[in-house]
Write a protein that holds these residues in place. Structure first.
Motif, PDB file in Angstrom:
ATOM      1  N   LEU A 108      43.809  34.335  41.400  1.00  0.00           N
ATOM      2  CA  LEU A 108      44.216  33.001  40.976  1.00  0.00           C
ATOM      3  C   LEU A 108      43.726  31.912  41.924  1.00  0.00           C
ATOM      4  CD1 LEU A 108      47.863  33.769  39.825  1.00  0.00           C
ATOM      5  CD2 LEU A 108      45.839  33.483  38.400  1.00  0.00           C
ATOM      6  N   MET A 109      43.317  32.277  43.120  1.00  0.00           N
ATOM      7  CA  MET A 109      42.912  31.286  44.103  1.00  0.00           C
ATOM      8  C   MET A 109      41.405  31.059  44.152  1.00  0.00           C
ATOM      9  SD  MET A 109      45.506  32.373  47.136  1.00  0.00           S
ATOM     10  CE  MET A 109      44.797  31.244  48.299  1.00  0.00           C
ATOM     11  N   HIS A 110      40.621  31.884  43.460  1.00  0.00           N
ATOM     12  CA  HIS A 110      39.177  31.783  43.539  1.00  0.00           C
ATOM     13  C   HIS A 110      38.534  31.879  42.165  1.00  0.00           C
ATOM     14  CE1 HIS A 110      40.408  32.985  47.603  1.00  0.00           C
ATOM     15  NE2 HIS A 110      39.381  32.249  47.973  1.00  0.00           N
ATOM     16  N   THR A 111      37.387  31.221  42.039  1.00  0.00           N
ATOM     17  CA  THR A 111      36.602  31.258  40.820  1.00  0.00           C
ATOM     18  C   THR A 111      35.288  31.953  41.154  1.00  0.00           C
ATOM     19  OG1 THR A 111      37.576  29.168  40.102  1.00  0.00           O
ATOM     20  CG2 THR A 111      35.528  29.832  39.035  1.00  0.00           C
ATOM     21  N   LYS A 112      34.924  32.970  40.395  1.00  0.00           N
ATOM     22  CA  LYS A 112      33.682  33.689  40.655  1.00  0.00           C
ATOM     23  C   LYS A 112      32.490  32.795  40.356  1.00  0.00           C
ATOM     24  CE  LYS A 112      35.635  38.244  39.932  1.00  0.00           C
ATOM     25  NZ  LYS A 112      35.658  39.445  39.110  1.00  0.00           N
TER      26      LYS A 112
END
Length: 127
Positions: A3-7
């Protein structure tokens, strides 16, 4: 962590999608500066802020194309160089680690001729 990072591929897809759909006409969006990355995770909060900036530009009638250029904020950075040797089957057999200091051009080279600039960045160390 999900939930804290976007690939990285999702980051690029999001920028292109918002540019294409938020204005009155289709607008192409190029994401540059990440070409050498095979994989990465982007900070989700910042991804949303960048997505909003692309949306803001896509809604402007005098904008026909958008570029998202990702460059280092601090112009001098230290990197590791990993030099690998591979055998005939493509398996790594030797590696040497080195360091290299890279001096990057600053955002001035991209904005020097732009008459309208809005700086939404927080102070260094406060993001």
């Amino acid at each position: 962590m999900k939930l804290m990072h976007t690939k990285l591929p999702e980051f690029i897809r999001k920028m292109k999608a918002v540019a294409a759909t938020m204005g009155s006409i289709y607008k192409e969006c190029d994401v540059v500066g990440l070409e050498n990355l095979k994989t990465a995770k982007m900070q989700s909060n910042r991804t949303g802020r960048i997505e909003r900036a692309v949306e803001d530009l896509a809604k402007k009638e005098d904008v026909y194309k958008i570029e998202v250029a990702v460059i280092p904020r601090i112009p001098e950075s230290m990197h590791s160089a990993v030099i690998r040797g591979f055998d005939k089957d493509g398996n790594p057999v030797h590696a040497i680690l080195e360091t290299i200091n890279i001096l990057h051009p600053t955002e001035d080279i991209l904005i020097h001729d732009c008459p309208d600039i809005i700086d939404r960045r927080p102070s260094i160390g406060k993001h």
